[in-house]
Design an enzyme around this catalytic site. Sequence first.
Site, mmCIF file in Angstrom:
data_model
loop_
_atom_site.group_PDB
_atom_site.id
_atom_site.type_symbol
_atom_site.label_atom_id
_atom_site.label_comp_id
_atom_site.label_asym_id
_atom_site.label_seq_id
_atom_site.Cartn_x
_atom_site.Cartn_y
_atom_site.Cartn_z
ATOM 1 N N GLU A 151 22.350 -47.375 -14.476
ATOM 2 C CA GLU A 151 21.660 -46.491 -15.419
ATOM 3 C C GLU A 151 20.211 -46.899 -15.661
ATOM 4 O O GLU A 151 19.388 -46.064 -16.017
ATOM 5 C CB GLU A 151 22.419 -46.465 -16.755
ATOM 6 C CG GLU A 151 22.140 -47.629 -17.720
ATOM 7 C CD GLU A 151 22.469 -49.008 -17.169
ATOM 8 O OE1 GLU A 151 23.326 -49.087 -16.261
ATOM 9 O OE2 GLU A 151 21.874 -50.001 -17.614
ATOM 10 N N ARG B 4 17.804 -47.787 -13.635
ATOM 11 C CA ARG B 4 16.850 -47.090 -12.768
ATOM 12 C C ARG B 4 16.701 -45.627 -13.181
ATOM 13 O O ARG B 4 15.645 -45.026 -12.979
ATOM 14 C CB ARG B 4 17.288 -47.246 -11.308
ATOM 15 C CG ARG B 4 18.619 -46.620 -10.979
ATOM 16 C CD ARG B 4 19.213 -47.168 -9.687
ATOM 17 N NE ARG B 4 19.826 -48.477 -9.876
ATOM 18 C CZ ARG B 4 20.427 -49.166 -8.923
ATOM 19 N NH1 ARG B 4 20.477 -48.683 -7.685
ATOM 20 N NH2 ARG B 4 20.964 -50.337 -9.183
ATOM 21 N N LYS C 226 32.322 -51.076 -17.159
ATOM 22 C CA LYS C 226 32.347 -52.493 -16.793
ATOM 23 C C LYS C 226 33.648 -53.126 -17.296
ATOM 24 O O LYS C 226 34.310 -52.574 -18.182
ATOM 25 C CB LYS C 226 31.179 -53.220 -17.478
ATOM 26 C CG LYS C 226 29.808 -52.946 -16.912
ATOM 27 C CD LYS C 226 28.783 -53.834 -17.621
ATOM 28 C CE LYS C 226 27.362 -53.514 -17.186
ATOM 29 N NZ LYS C 226 27.081 -53.847 -15.787
HETATM 30 N N1 BES Z 1 22.496 -54.097 -16.728
HETATM 31 C C1 BES Z 1 23.103 -54.203 -15.444
HETATM 32 C C2 BES Z 1 22.574 -55.383 -14.627
HETATM 33 C C3 BES Z 1 22.864 -56.753 -15.175
HETATM 34 C C4 BES Z 1 24.036 -57.402 -14.824
HETATM 35 C C5 BES Z 1 21.964 -57.402 -15.981
HETATM 36 C C6 BES Z 1 24.298 -58.668 -15.314
HETATM 37 C C7 BES Z 1 22.227 -58.668 -16.464
HETATM 38 C C8 BES Z 1 23.392 -59.304 -16.133
HETATM 39 C C9 BES Z 1 22.855 -52.945 -14.648
HETATM 40 O O1 BES Z 1 22.721 -51.761 -15.361
HETATM 41 C C10 BES Z 1 24.031 -52.772 -13.755
HETATM 42 O O2 BES Z 1 25.099 -52.593 -14.252
HETATM 43 N N2 BES Z 1 23.792 -52.823 -12.458
HETATM 44 C C11 BES Z 1 24.833 -52.679 -11.493
HETATM 45 C C12 BES Z 1 24.317 -51.790 -10.399
HETATM 46 C C13 BES Z 1 25.369 -51.307 -9.452
HETATM 47 C C14 BES Z 1 26.334 -50.384 -10.158
HETATM 48 C C15 BES Z 1 24.701 -50.582 -8.316
HETATM 49 C C16 BES Z 1 25.168 -54.070 -10.960
HETATM 50 O O3 BES Z 1 24.258 -54.884 -10.814
HETATM 51 O O4 BES Z 1 26.319 -54.333 -10.725
HETATM 52 ZN ZN ZN Z 2 22.008 -51.981 -17.312
HETATM 53 ZN ZN ZN Z 3 24.606 -50.835 -15.799
#
Ligand code: BES
Ligand code: ZN
Ligand code: ZN
Length: 492
Positions: A346, A348, A274
């Site tokens: 991750e 899921r 990220k």
């Molecule tokens: N933990 C994140 C989702 C999240 C984002 C929670 C912001 C709270 C605030 C999750 O693991 C994630 O990174 N999801 C990605 C999925 C994508 C790579 C398909 C996302 O939402 O960008």
């Molecule tokens: Zn996450």
């Molecule tokens: Zn994530």
Amino acid sequence: MDIKFKDQSPEKLKTPLLTIPVKEQGLKDPVIRVLDRLLKGRLSERIERSRFTGAQGSTLLYPTEGRLPASHLLLLGMGKEPEIESHAWRKSAARAAKEAIGLWAQEIDFFLPPFGDVSKISGPIAEGALLSSYQFLKYRSDDRRPQPLRTFNLVKPGFRRTSETDRGLRLAQELTPGVFLARDLINEPPSISTATYLAEQALQHCRSQRVKVEVWGKKKIAAMNLAGLLAVNRGSQEEPRFVMIRYQPQGKPQKKVALIGKGITFDSGGLSLKSSKAMETMKLDMSGAAAIIGTMSVIANLQPKADVTGYIPTTDNLPSGTAQKPGDIIRYLNNKTVEVLNTDAEGRLILADALALAAKEKPDYIVNLATLTGACMVALGTEVAGIFGNDQPLVDQLIRSGREAGEKLWQLPLVKEYREDIKSSVADIKNVGGIHGGAITAALFLQEFVANRPWAHLDIAGPAFTDKENALSTKGGTGFGVLTLLKFLEGL
Ligand code: BES
Ligand code: ZN
Ligand code: ZN
């Protein structure tokens, strides 16, 4: 905080803050008229000048300057709905409590007006007062902290206790600590709140006569073939944990429920790293797990008739030379294979283990909570969680429980056609969909592991954490989900 009923007329109360809820256009209510008469018309004058109408959420603070035994009056607008939702009472009590703290008052008197049914509203009012008192100060060294509220009186002339009013107050006092525990676990820095720490906290706070806690370390996780949890943990220096928390009711259980929480203690994204901005709040990524631990820590006070097991897969998600790589394939205990194309999807991956394991026990309901997708936040913002499910009565029941708890859930569809988006050419499915509908493809991924049991998935990415203080919560973890789950379990 001491919360109790007081049988007295409001105009006679010697108190730093007397709170009076008023309906919109309800400014001619007898209590206002009595107070106004004693104040020689000054109150109505002030109401007129400030244009306070009693609209929902509006407030009017009036210093009585020695003309009444109460030193301040706080009028709280309750809106004009014929029946005021329980959450409006919860919020109004929280606002009143915040106002009292602002005045450095340690006691507050909250008038229960005739338009509210005491047996229904006193529980939510007590909850609001308690929730607003939460603070996370263990890392702050500034010394001017406002005094916490000591006493919250519910004032009702001619009040007579009933078992219902007693139960409402007792439950508010015994269940809100579950929300506070969840908030504490989320707010704790991620290098403290690790998988090992979460497991220890579960042991410390949940274990009791009716609640058993079992913690699996890395070896047992491997032996049980929790392949998703191991894959996500590969980049980490911290050991993973799998926590199970089981409550068994007295007598024969009516229903068997599995509650599953995503426990990513810090989500860097892994090799699919990220940005630093996106990482700032990623200690929140164990909020689903925190909600389950919070719920299970107070479940014995509620004594639901169901057999309830919490399942928590937990690890952090970090990049390193040993981390899983985009292109890797995971084989799950139900024999499904998953191609990992984005290591940041991750949640899921670890939920799949827990869902498959829970489904083997054939529960009547599976409910999972997870800060799963940014896409769900884009769709619903930070006040509302998405809910998906394969069983409409279960989804409806959870939405209703949420409404009573003051936690908004909005159903999103499991669009069958989008199943195409998670097809893989080398494995059964892949862990990301296309660019659109990310909350839905994530939910469809989870559905692959529930073996057709009645299941609901709450994507709490938005409401799990708040970057603005509000009446009911400070900045940080909100404990979203705890009260909804408890309401849901109470109704089984
Ligand atoms: N933990 C994140 C989702 C999240 C984002 C929670 C912001 C709270 C605030 C999750 O693991 C994630 O990174 N999801 C990605 C999925 C994508 C790579 C398909 C996302 O939402 O960008
Ligand atoms: Zn996450
Ligand atoms: Zn994530």
